[in-house]
Enzyme design. Structure first.
Site, PDB file in Angstrom:
ATOM      1  N   SER A   1     -29.537  11.834  53.477  1.00  0.00           N
ATOM      2  CA  SER A   1     -28.699  11.783  54.681  1.00  0.00           C
ATOM      3  C   SER A   1     -27.578  10.759  54.544  1.00  0.00           C
ATOM      4  CB  SER A   1     -29.565  11.421  55.889  1.00  0.00           C
ATOM      5  OG  SER A   1     -28.721  11.176  56.993  1.00  0.00           O
TER       6      SER A   1
ATOM      7  N   SER B   1     -26.065   9.706  57.258  1.00  0.00           N
ATOM      8  CA  SER B   1     -25.980   9.023  58.557  1.00  0.00           C
ATOM      9  C   SER B   1     -26.113   7.496  58.460  1.00  0.00           C
ATOM     10  CB  SER B   1     -27.030   9.581  59.525  1.00  0.00           C
ATOM     11  OG  SER B   1     -26.697  10.909  59.845  1.00  0.00           O
TER      12      SER B   1
ATOM     13  N   LYS C   1     -35.998  18.738  65.575  1.00  0.00           N
ATOM     14  CA  LYS C   1     -35.072  18.773  66.723  1.00  0.00           C
ATOM     15  C   LYS C   1     -35.709  19.398  67.970  1.00  0.00           C
ATOM     16  CE  LYS C   1     -31.010  18.934  63.786  1.00  0.00           C
ATOM     17  NZ  LYS C   1     -29.767  19.582  63.412  1.00  0.00           N
TER      18      LYS C   1
ATOM     19  N   GLY D   1     -31.309  27.339  64.381  1.00  0.00           N
ATOM     20  CA  GLY D   1     -31.130  26.358  65.453  1.00  0.00           C
ATOM     21  C   GLY D   1     -29.681  25.915  65.616  1.00  0.00           C
TER      22      GLY D   1
HETATM   23  P1  NDP Z   1     -32.649  27.126  60.449  1.00  0.00           P
HETATM   24  O1  NDP Z   1     -33.768  26.947  59.496  1.00  0.00           O
HETATM   25  O2  NDP Z   1     -32.896  26.953  61.913  1.00  0.00           O
HETATM   26  O3  NDP Z   1     -31.994  28.614  60.248  1.00  0.00           O
HETATM   27  C1  NDP Z   1     -31.776  29.140  59.018  1.00  0.00           C
HETATM   28  C2  NDP Z   1     -30.919  30.426  59.122  1.00  0.00           C
HETATM   29  O4  NDP Z   1     -30.439  30.694  57.818  1.00  0.00           O
HETATM   30  C3  NDP Z   1     -31.654  31.656  59.571  1.00  0.00           C
HETATM   31  O5  NDP Z   1     -30.771  32.474  60.313  1.00  0.00           O
HETATM   32  C4  NDP Z   1     -32.055  32.329  58.246  1.00  0.00           C
HETATM   33  O6  NDP Z   1     -32.190  33.735  58.356  1.00  0.00           O
HETATM   34  C5  NDP Z   1     -30.841  32.018  57.422  1.00  0.00           C
HETATM   35  N1  NDP Z   1     -31.065  31.954  55.981  1.00  0.00           N
HETATM   36  C6  NDP Z   1     -31.712  30.992  55.276  1.00  0.00           C
HETATM   37  N2  NDP Z   1     -31.644  31.239  53.956  1.00  0.00           N
HETATM   38  C7  NDP Z   1     -30.919  32.388  53.819  1.00  0.00           C
HETATM   39  C8  NDP Z   1     -30.494  33.157  52.697  1.00  0.00           C
HETATM   40  N3  NDP Z   1     -30.802  32.793  51.447  1.00  0.00           N
HETATM   41  N4  NDP Z   1     -29.750  34.262  52.930  1.00  0.00           N
HETATM   42  C9  NDP Z   1     -29.427  34.637  54.179  1.00  0.00           C
HETATM   43  N5  NDP Z   1     -29.809  33.957  55.293  1.00  0.00           N
HETATM   44  C10 NDP Z   1     -30.544  32.841  55.110  1.00  0.00           C
HETATM   45  O7  NDP Z   1     -31.508  26.154  59.959  1.00  0.00           O
HETATM   46  P2  NDP Z   1     -30.535  25.231  60.810  1.00  0.00           P
HETATM   47  O8  NDP Z   1     -29.859  26.045  61.833  1.00  0.00           O
HETATM   48  O9  NDP Z   1     -31.250  23.996  61.212  1.00  0.00           O
HETATM   49  O10 NDP Z   1     -29.477  24.766  59.693  1.00  0.00           O
HETATM   50  C11 NDP Z   1     -28.550  25.681  59.143  1.00  0.00           C
HETATM   51  C12 NDP Z   1     -27.588  24.927  58.252  1.00  0.00           C
HETATM   52  O11 NDP Z   1     -26.789  24.029  59.025  1.00  0.00           O
HETATM   53  C13 NDP Z   1     -28.244  24.093  57.163  1.00  0.00           C
HETATM   54  O12 NDP Z   1     -27.599  24.356  55.933  1.00  0.00           O
HETATM   55  C14 NDP Z   1     -27.958  22.667  57.598  1.00  0.00           C
HETATM   56  O13 NDP Z   1     -27.860  21.796  56.500  1.00  0.00           O
HETATM   57  C15 NDP Z   1     -26.630  22.816  58.310  1.00  0.00           C
HETATM   58  N6  NDP Z   1     -26.298  21.754  59.279  1.00  0.00           N
HETATM   59  C16 NDP Z   1     -25.145  21.035  59.096  1.00  0.00           C
HETATM   60  C17 NDP Z   1     -24.780  20.035  59.984  1.00  0.00           C
HETATM   61  C18 NDP Z   1     -23.521  19.240  59.755  1.00  0.00           C
HETATM   62  O14 NDP Z   1     -23.324  18.242  60.469  1.00  0.00           O
HETATM   63  N7  NDP Z   1     -22.652  19.622  58.856  1.00  0.00           N
HETATM   64  C19 NDP Z   1     -25.589  19.715  61.177  1.00  0.00           C
HETATM   65  C20 NDP Z   1     -26.775  20.558  61.293  1.00  0.00           C
HETATM   66  C21 NDP Z   1     -27.096  21.534  60.374  1.00  0.00           C
HETATM   67  P3  NDP Z   1     -33.608  34.445  58.721  1.00  0.00           P
HETATM   68  O15 NDP Z   1     -33.696  34.464  60.215  1.00  0.00           O
HETATM   69  O16 NDP Z   1     -33.503  35.809  58.130  1.00  0.00           O
HETATM   70  O17 NDP Z   1     -34.690  33.618  58.083  1.00  0.00           O
END
Ligand code: NDP
Length: 263
Positions: free
Chosen positions: A16, A18, A65, A125
Site C-alpha cells: 500500500s 497510503s 470494507k 465493490g
Molecule cells: P472485487 O473483488 O469486489 O470485484 C472484482 C471484479 O472483477 C468482479 O466484477 C469480477 O468478476 C471481476 N474480475 C476479477 N478478475 C477478472 C478477470 N480475470 N477477468 C474478468 N473479470 C474479472 O474487487 P474491487 O471492486 O474491490 O476492486 C477492483 C479493482 O479496483 C482492484 O484492481 C483494486 O485494486 C482497484 N481499486 C483501486 C483503487 C484506487 O484508488 N486506484 C481503490 C479501490 C480499488 P466476477 O463477478 O465474474 O467474479
C-alpha cells in the site's frame, strides 16, 4: 504532544502507498500524526483493534470494507448507500465511517469533460460505489461483467455479461473496474469486445495503478488516451486526510504534499 496514530487495515497491506502518502502530508503540513500499516486477517477484530491500538483514523482496504461498514457507530449518507467503508475516524468512543474511493474516481475523471457515457468492465465493490456516484453526477453508466451473479446488485443500470453484450451505445469512457491485470496479464473482457469499443472511446481508464495493465497496453496500441488509477488513489487519500484532520486543511494544501508519493 503525543502523535496521533493512523493506519491502513487490510490483507495484504505490504504494497500500500497510503502510509507514504499520509506521512508526507503530515510532515509537510506540520501535523503531529504517524500513519502505519496493519495486516488484519480477521475482519471481525477491526473495531477492537481500533481502540486497543488507540488509533485516531484508518483506511480500510480489501477484504474488510463491508465489515468496516458494519462496525461503525455513525455513517455518512454516501457510505450508507453503498454499504462499504474505506475511511474511519474515531471521535471520542465512536467510530465514523466514510467512503472516499468513489469520490476519488469522480474527481479523477473530471479532465474528460463532455464524456458522459461510461462502460464499466467489472461489477465488484469498487464498481458498485462508483457507479452510484457517477449516476448522481449525471453520467450514464453501463456495466459489463464476466459473470451474471454480481449484476443482480445493479437494478438501476443497463447491464451485460460477456455473452449477452451488444453494442447499443457509443461509450466514451471505458473503465477497467476489475482486478484483471493486477497480478496477471489478463484483459478484463474478451478482446473482440474491446475492439468494438475503439471507435467511440475518448479514453480507457484503469483503477489499477503502478503498472501498465494489458488493458492500457491495448488502448495505447490503438492510440486511445489512457489513465491509470494513481489519481483515484491520490484523491481518495486527500479526502480521507480531510476527515482524519477534521477539515483543518484544504484539498490543495494536502495535495501539494501527498502527490509527492507519486514522483
Ligand atoms: P472485487 O473483488 O469486489 O470485484 C472484482 C471484479 O472483477 C468482479 O466484477 C469480477 O468478476 C471481476 N474480475 C476479477 N478478475 C477478472 C478477470 N480475470 N477477468 C474478468 N473479470 C474479472 O474487487 P474491487 O471492486 O474491490 O476492486 C477492483 C479493482 O479496483 C482492484 O484492481 C483494486 O485494486 C482497484 N481499486 C483501486 C483503487 C484506487 O484508488 N486506484 C481503490 C479501490 C480499488 P466476477 O463477478 O465474474 O467474479
Amino acid at each position: 504532544m503525543k502523535k496521533k496514530l493512523f493506519t491502513i487495515f487490510g490483507n495484504p497491506v505490504n504494497h500500500s502507498k497510503s502510509p507514504l502518502m499520509h506521512n508526507l502530508a503530515f510532515k509537510g503540513l506540520n501535523y503531529s500524526g504517524c500513519y502505519t500499516r496493519y495486516r488484519l486477517e480477521d475482519g471481525s477484530k477491526l473495531r477492537d483493534k481500533f481502540f486497543e491500538l488507540d488509533i485516531t483514523g484508518a483506511n480500510i482496504t480489501v477484504p474488510h470494507k463491508e465489515i468496516a461498514f458494519e462496525i461503525c457507530d455513525e455513517l455518512d449518507e454516501f457510505a450508507k448507500r453503498v454499504r462499504a467503508v474505506n475511511t474511519i475516524v474515531r471521535r471520542g468512543d465512536k467510530l465514523y465511517g466514510y467512503n472516499s474511493d468513489a469520490l476519488g474516481f469522480l474527481k479523477a475523471i473530471e479532465e474528460f469533460k463532455g464524456s458522459k457515457r461510461v462502460l464499466f468492465l467489472g461489477a465488484g465493490g469498487t464498481a458498485k460505489a462508483t457507479s452510484i456516484i457517477l449516476k448522481d453526477a449525471g453520467y450514464e453508466v453501463t456495466i459489463l461483467n464476466r459473470s451474471a451473479k454480481r449484476l443482480e446488485q445493479y437494478p438501476n443500470f443497463k447491464t451485460y455479461t460477456f455473452e449477452s453484450f451488444k453494442l447499443e451505445d457509443d461509450y466514451n469512457l471505458i473503465v477497467n473496474m476489475t482486478s484483471a491485470g493486477l497480478k496477471d496479464e489478463s484483459l478484463p473482457c474478451p478482446i473482440n469486445i474491446l475492439e468494438t469499443l475503439i471507435s467511440s472511446a475518448k479514453a480507457f481508464i484503469d483503477v489499477i495503478y503502478g503498472k501498465e495493465t494489458p488493458f492500457l497496453k491495448f488502448a495505447k496500441q490503438h492510440n486511445i488516451p489512457t489513465k491509470d488509477g494513481s489519481d483515484m488513489l491520490l484523491y481518495q487519500g486527500i479526502i480521507a486526510f480531510e476527515k482524519f484532520t477534521n477539515n483543518r486543511f484544504t484539498f490543495k494544501e494536502i495535495e501539494q504534499y501527498m502527490k509527492k508519493a507519486f514522483y
